[in-house]
Scaffold this motif. Structure first.
Motif, PDB file in Angstrom:
ATOM      1  N   ALA A   1       0.830  -1.204   0.000  1.00 41.10           N
ATOM      2  CA  ALA A   1       0.000   0.000   0.000  1.00 41.10           C
ATOM      3  C   ALA A   1       0.866   1.256   0.000  1.00 41.10           C
ATOM      4  CB  ALA A   1      -0.930  -0.006   1.203  1.00 41.10           C
ATOM      5  N   ARG A   2       1.925   1.250   0.790  1.00 42.52           N
ATOM      6  CA  ARG A   2       2.810   2.412   0.852  1.00 42.52           C
ATOM      7  C   ARG A   2       3.505   2.645  -0.489  1.00 42.52           C
ATOM      8  NH1 ARG A   2       7.089   2.271   5.589  1.00 42.52           N
ATOM      9  NH2 ARG A   2       8.150   0.809   4.207  1.00 42.52           N
ATOM     10  N   VAL A   3       3.987   1.564  -1.101  1.00 44.14           N
ATOM     11  CA  VAL A   3       4.698   1.683  -2.368  1.00 44.14           C
ATOM     12  C   VAL A   3       3.750   2.087  -3.497  1.00 44.14           C
ATOM     13  CG1 VAL A   3       5.952   0.365  -4.127  1.00 44.14           C
ATOM     14  CG2 VAL A   3       6.526   0.072  -1.708  1.00 44.14           C
ATOM     15  N   LEU A   4       2.580   1.461  -3.557  1.00 41.82           N
ATOM     16  CA  LEU A   4       1.676   1.645  -4.694  1.00 41.82           C
ATOM     17  C   LEU A   4       0.856   2.924  -4.616  1.00 41.82           C
ATOM     18  CD1 LEU A   4       0.463  -2.053  -5.058  1.00 41.82           C
ATOM     19  CD2 LEU A   4       2.223  -0.867  -6.397  1.00 41.82           C
ATOM     20  N   THR A   5       0.771   3.535  -3.427  1.00 43.61           N
ATOM     21  CA  THR A   5       0.024   4.794  -3.285  1.00 43.61           C
ATOM     22  C   THR A   5       0.947   5.950  -2.936  1.00 43.61           C
ATOM     23  OG1 THR A   5      -0.455   4.535  -0.913  1.00 43.61           O
ATOM     24  CG2 THR A   5      -1.985   3.491  -2.469  1.00 43.61           C
ATOM     25  N   GLU A   6       2.230   5.785  -3.195  1.00 42.51           N
ATOM     26  CA  GLU A   6       3.216   6.789  -2.779  1.00 42.51           C
ATOM     27  C   GLU A   6       2.907   8.172  -3.343  1.00 42.51           C
ATOM     28  OE1 GLU A   6       8.092   7.192  -2.529  1.00 42.51           O
ATOM     29  OE2 GLU A   6       7.176   5.803  -3.971  1.00 42.51           O
ATOM     30  N   GLN A   7       2.409   8.229  -4.570  1.00 42.50           N
ATOM     31  CA  GLN A   7       2.140   9.520  -5.206  1.00 42.50           C
ATOM     32  C   GLN A   7       0.868  10.175  -4.686  1.00 42.50           C
ATOM     33  OE1 GLN A   7       4.504  10.805  -7.134  1.00 42.50           O
ATOM     34  NE2 GLN A   7       5.630   8.911  -6.719  1.00 42.50           N
TER      35      GLN A   7
ATOM     36  N   HIS B   1     -13.475   4.441  -0.426  1.00 45.61           N
ATOM     37  CA  HIS B   1     -12.077   4.873  -0.363  1.00 45.61           C
ATOM     38  C   HIS B   1     -11.278   4.236  -1.501  1.00 45.61           C
ATOM     39  CE1 HIS B   1     -12.715   6.779   3.493  1.00 45.61           C
ATOM     40  NE2 HIS B   1     -13.178   5.655   4.008  1.00 45.61           N
ATOM     41  N   PRO B   2     -10.175   4.869  -1.929  1.00 47.46           N
ATOM     42  CA  PRO B   2      -9.393   4.349  -3.058  1.00 47.46           C
ATOM     43  C   PRO B   2      -8.366   3.286  -2.667  1.00 47.46           C
ATOM     44  CG  PRO B   2      -8.493   6.440  -2.370  1.00 47.46           C
ATOM     45  CD  PRO B   2      -9.704   6.204  -1.505  1.00 47.46           C
ATOM     46  N   LEU B   3      -8.488   2.735  -1.453  1.00 41.20           N
ATOM     47  CA  LEU B   3      -7.651   1.625  -1.017  1.00 41.20           C
ATOM     48  C   LEU B   3      -8.574   0.560  -0.441  1.00 41.20           C
ATOM     49  CD1 LEU B   3      -4.835   0.381  -0.433  1.00 41.20           C
ATOM     50  CD2 LEU B   3      -4.891   1.557   1.787  1.00 41.20           C
ATOM     51  N   VAL B   4      -8.469  -0.665  -0.961  1.00 42.37           N
ATOM     52  CA  VAL B   4      -9.345  -1.762  -0.552  1.00 42.37           C
ATOM     53  C   VAL B   4      -8.496  -2.951  -0.142  1.00 42.37           C
ATOM     54  CG1 VAL B   4     -11.110  -3.406  -1.314  1.00 42.37           C
ATOM     55  CG2 VAL B   4     -11.199  -1.027  -2.093  1.00 42.37           C
ATOM     56  N   SER B   5      -8.839  -3.570   0.979  1.00 45.81           N
ATOM     57  CA  SER B   5      -8.177  -4.799   1.419  1.00 45.81           C
ATOM     58  C   SER B   5      -9.183  -5.936   1.438  1.00 45.81           C
ATOM     59  CB  SER B   5      -7.563  -4.612   2.810  1.00 45.81           C
ATOM     60  OG  SER B   5      -7.028  -5.843   3.279  1.00 45.81           O
TER      61      SER B   5
ATOM     62  N   ALA C   1     -13.786   3.388  -6.927  1.00 48.21           N
ATOM     63  CA  ALA C   1     -13.404   4.657  -7.530  1.00 48.21           C
ATOM     64  C   ALA C   1     -12.281   4.425  -8.539  1.00 48.21           C
ATOM     65  CB  ALA C   1     -12.950   5.625  -6.445  1.00 48.21           C
ATOM     66  N   PRO C   2     -12.182   5.237  -9.579  1.00 40.34           N
ATOM     67  CA  PRO C   2     -11.090   5.085 -10.544  1.00 40.34           C
ATOM     68  C   PRO C   2      -9.734   5.125  -9.847  1.00 40.34           C
ATOM     69  CG  PRO C   2     -12.720   6.642 -11.364  1.00 40.34           C
ATOM     70  CD  PRO C   2     -13.095   6.348  -9.943  1.00 40.34           C
ATOM     71  N   GLY C   3      -8.844   4.250 -10.293  1.00 39.01           N
ATOM     72  CA  GLY C   3      -7.487   4.232  -9.762  1.00 39.01           C
ATOM     73  C   GLY C   3      -7.350   3.641  -8.377  1.00 39.01           C
ATOM     74  N   THR C   4      -8.303   2.824  -7.966  1.00 36.89           N
ATOM     75  CA  THR C   4      -8.238   2.207  -6.643  1.00 36.89           C
ATOM     76  C   THR C   4      -7.096   1.195  -6.570  1.00 36.89           C
ATOM     77  OG1 THR C   4     -10.584   2.505  -6.165  1.00 36.89           O
ATOM     78  CG2 THR C   4      -9.495   0.695  -5.036  1.00 36.89           C
ATOM     79  N   THR C   5      -6.434   1.149  -5.428  1.00 35.49           N
ATOM     80  CA  THR C   5      -5.425   0.132  -5.139  1.00 35.49           C
ATOM     81  C   THR C   5      -6.081  -0.958  -4.306  1.00 35.49           C
ATOM     82  OG1 THR C   5      -3.604   1.726  -5.194  1.00 35.49           O
ATOM     83  CG2 THR C   5      -3.221  -0.337  -4.012  1.00 35.49           C
ATOM     84  N   VAL C   6      -5.991  -2.197  -4.778  1.00 35.41           N
ATOM     85  CA  VAL C   6      -6.658  -3.326  -4.132  1.00 35.41           C
ATOM     86  C   VAL C   6      -5.608  -4.290  -3.583  1.00 35.41           C
ATOM     87  CG1 VAL C   6      -8.272  -5.242  -4.425  1.00 35.41           C
ATOM     88  CG2 VAL C   6      -8.609  -3.107  -5.696  1.00 35.41           C
TER      89      VAL C   6
END
Length: 332
Positions: free
Chosen positions: A125-131, A202-206, A222-227
């Protein structure tokens, strides 16, 4: 032989989320460099109908580098335990001396397994949502693993302030919210009764469920979600093929009818896998994505993470005088 009980493992690892994330990151780097040995896991299944969902998995592994260690995790998953008020998974880890091969430690493994899984998820999550770090997360599946994931996400993403909770059992989600408030008080956790509403929050899903077959697409996200696809069998093949996919090891994750294995069977190749997490950490790979494209992280759960963390526990337990030492374990 040092025997380390569950209470001692928990005491050793309490409050050390960032250290554990760093340890997991180093294990991934070593794995990507080729400095590990991680044979395929062995799945023990049972012929009786009442045990069709049950399994016991053996994960042998070796971590090289400056502090080499070898051993094996033996973890049982009995999903029916949940309804009986028991934990789904139980585990033990054996470490072996690299001087003579003799067993050096026997360690309760379920706490280690949960924390290394959560650390892997939080690291990704930290690496993939860094931006664009998220302010909230959606937890699908209100059990032990997502509780640990929330704890590690709170450490890895300081700006995380909310957690939307969904479970097929609404009462479990309600109870889980209370547990989250007690154990991760810095994050406001609240249940959501509709799955689509939860996914859009939220744009982060576990995803940490007991699903045995794909049941979920990402249309509501949402567009661009990290799963964080931790349970590996939730997402449809179409969802996998439409996403940017990051794995821990493609050879391991494309097995045992995971969503990625089914995608490989559909396409005949693994071109849909963009990169392993170790290569991203080493700067040997970078992700390219369309505007609004989802990123899916699917870690099989490499045994080298368990062995690395078990060795950390063994060292810390020895320094703190924890555990039970059996000096005549191998005596005739």
């Amino acid at each position: 032989m040092l025997i380390v009980r569950r209470a001692d493992v928990s005491k050793t690892l309490a409050g050390r989320e960032l250290e554990i994330i760093d340890l997991v990151a180093e294990a991934y780097r070593l794995h990507d460099e080729g400095s590990t040995a991680v044979p395929h896991s062995t799945f023990l299944r049972f012929p009786e109908e009442q045990h069709q969902r049950d399994r016991i998995i053996g994960l042998p592994a070796y971590r090289g580098g400056d502090s080499p260690v070898a051993g094996m995790k033996w973890i049982a998953s009995f999903p029916g335990n949940v309804a009986a008020g028991l934990e789904r998974a139980s585990a033990s880890i054996t470490l072996n001396s690299l001087e003579n091969g003799q067993p050096s430690a026997f360690i309760e493994g379920s706490v280690i397994s949960a924390k290394r899984t959560a650390a892997s998820a939080a690291l990704a999550a930290r690496v993939l949502t860094e931006q664009d770090p998220p302010a909230g997360v959606v937890l699908i599946g209100c059990g032990v693993i997502n509780l640990e994931i929330l704890r590690f996400l709170a450490a890895a993403l300081p700006g995380l302030g909310e957690a939307a909770l969904y479970d097929t059992d609404p009462a479990r989600a309600e109870a889980f919210a209370l547990t989250c408030a007690e154990q991760v008080p810095g994050v406001k956790a609240y249940p959501v009764t509709d799955l689509a509403d939860a996914l859009a929050t939220h744009p982060l899903v576990s995803l940490a469920t007991t699903a045995a077959e794909p049941h979920l697409d990402l249309a509501a996200c949402a567009p661009g979600t990290t799963v964080l696809h931790i349970s590996l069998r939730d997402l449809t093949v179409e969802a996998i093929l439409d996403a940017v996919n990051v794995v821990d090891d493609a050879d391991h994750v494309c097995r045992e009818r995971t969503s990625l294995h089914l995608a490989e069977q559909r396409t005949g190749d693994r071109e849909f896998v963009a990169a392993p997490i170790g290569a991203l950490l080493r700067g040997e790979a970078a992700l390219s994505r369309r505007a609004g494209q989802h990123v899916v992280y699917s870690p099989f759960g490499l045994g080298v993470l368990d062995i690395a963390l078990a060795e950390f526990v063994r060292e810390q337990a020895g320094q703190q005088g924890l555990g039970v030492r059996v000096d005549d374990f191998l005596e005739a």
